[in-house]
Scaffold this active site. Structure first.
Site, mmCIF file in Angstrom:
data_model
loop_
_atom_site.group_PDB
_atom_site.id
_atom_site.type_symbol
_atom_site.label_atom_id
_atom_site.label_comp_id
_atom_site.label_asym_id
_atom_site.label_seq_id
_atom_site.Cartn_x
_atom_site.Cartn_y
_atom_site.Cartn_z
ATOM 1 N N HIS A 66 41.676 54.439 38.272
ATOM 2 C CA HIS A 66 42.826 53.768 38.890
ATOM 3 C C HIS A 66 42.569 53.414 40.354
ATOM 4 O O HIS A 66 43.403 52.780 40.994
ATOM 5 C CB HIS A 66 44.104 54.603 38.735
ATOM 6 C CG HIS A 66 44.197 55.826 39.586
ATOM 7 N ND1 HIS A 66 43.968 57.091 39.097
ATOM 8 C CD2 HIS A 66 44.514 55.988 40.889
ATOM 9 C CE1 HIS A 66 44.144 57.971 40.069
ATOM 10 N NE2 HIS A 66 44.478 57.327 41.171
ATOM 11 N N ASP A 108 40.486 58.302 32.900
ATOM 12 C CA ASP A 108 40.616 57.871 34.296
ATOM 13 C C ASP A 108 39.341 58.217 35.066
ATOM 14 O O ASP A 108 39.312 59.116 35.901
ATOM 15 C CB ASP A 108 41.841 58.547 34.918
ATOM 16 C CG ASP A 108 42.206 57.979 36.274
ATOM 17 O OD1 ASP A 108 41.701 56.881 36.611
ATOM 18 O OD2 ASP A 108 42.991 58.619 36.988
ATOM 19 N N SER A 201 42.958 60.851 45.177
ATOM 20 C CA SER A 201 42.526 60.383 43.856
ATOM 21 C C SER A 201 41.029 60.111 43.811
ATOM 22 O O SER A 201 40.450 59.551 44.738
ATOM 23 C CB SER A 201 43.271 59.107 43.475
ATOM 24 O OG SER A 201 44.534 59.391 42.967
#
Length: 249
Positions: A66, A108, A201
């Site tokens: 992402h 992911d 992230s």
């Protein structure tokens, strides 16, 4: 906080995904010992933090899918964002896992290929990829430059760390229900605010000196007691990582 209703968790996950471009962050952590994470990478958009990442080869950075952008400025070799002495390398190619879902965050994981090789040193080293999946209860460290407060944001200039333990899928499903996929990994500290958040992230979760997780998602605001952080479980993607690097070397 106990078991959440699925509808509420869905809303919270949606909020987390809306902020995913900024990544996840370290809540209730501490300043990392300088130079202790030589594999840590910052993916920058201009001069601003976009996501974390981890060096796995002189040409390759592993991060969350992402975090995808058209191109990246990659900072290595410093615990401070914007350090003029750090290595900065442009990257224009990235390869998401083909099974990645923007709706569920399944798969992911993404590889970013640097336009030129890094200069390895005591400050820049590749992390060790896992030979096996570590069991629940294993002590780990997650690191990143994400916000240290939530919902208001406070982005640190220094790399922050947090010590957590792996949590079994069975226990984690009590919180996240069917949102927790088979290749997702949970980590946290019971009754603690310690967690990741916006800006972290794609950053590394390292256990016993091997890369076991990449920061993926969590509830929002960050730092909710008994809501673990959710990571991509790297041990289940090692073959994909090796094959992708070989194909695009």
């Amino acid at each position: 906080m106990g078991v959440w209703l699925l509808s509420l968790i869905t809303v919270l996950l949606s909020l987390a995904l809306e902020t995913a471009g900024q990544g996840e962050r370290i809540i209730d952590g501490y300043k990392c010992k300088e130079g202790s994470h030589p594999w840590q990478v910052a993916l920058l958009k201009g001069n601003q933090l976009h996501c974390g990442g981890v060096l796995v080869d002189k040409y390759w950075v592993l991060t969350a899918a992402h975090c995808k952008m058209g191109q990246y400025q990659v900072q290595l070799g410093s615990d401070k964002i914007g350090d003029q002495s750090a290595q900065k390398i442009k990257a224009t190619k990235s390869f998401r896992h083909p099974g990645y879902s923007t709706k569920t965050h399944v798969n992911d994981i993404m590889l970013v290929r640097l336009d030129e090789p890094v200069k390895m040193s005591s400050k820049v080293e590749a992390v060790q990829l896992p030979e096996h999946c570590e069991p629940p209860g294993t002590s780990c460290t997650v690191s990143g430059w994400g916000t240290t407060t939530s919902p208001d944001v406070t982005f640190p200039s220094d790399l922050m760390c947090s010590d957590v333990k792996l949590i079994s899928s069975r226990e984690c499903k009590k919180v996240y229900k069917d949102l927790l996929g088979k290749t997702m990994l949970c980590a946290g500290i019971p009754d603690s605010k310690t967690n990741t958040c916006n800006g972290d992230s794609g950053g590394p979760l390292v256990c016993n000196d091997t890369l076991q997780g990449l920061v993926s998602w969590g509830t929002y605001p960050c730092g909710q007691p008994n809501d673990p952080g959710v990571y991509t479980q790297v041990c289940k993607y090692k073959r994909w990582v090796m094959e992708t690097m070989k194909t695009h070397r």
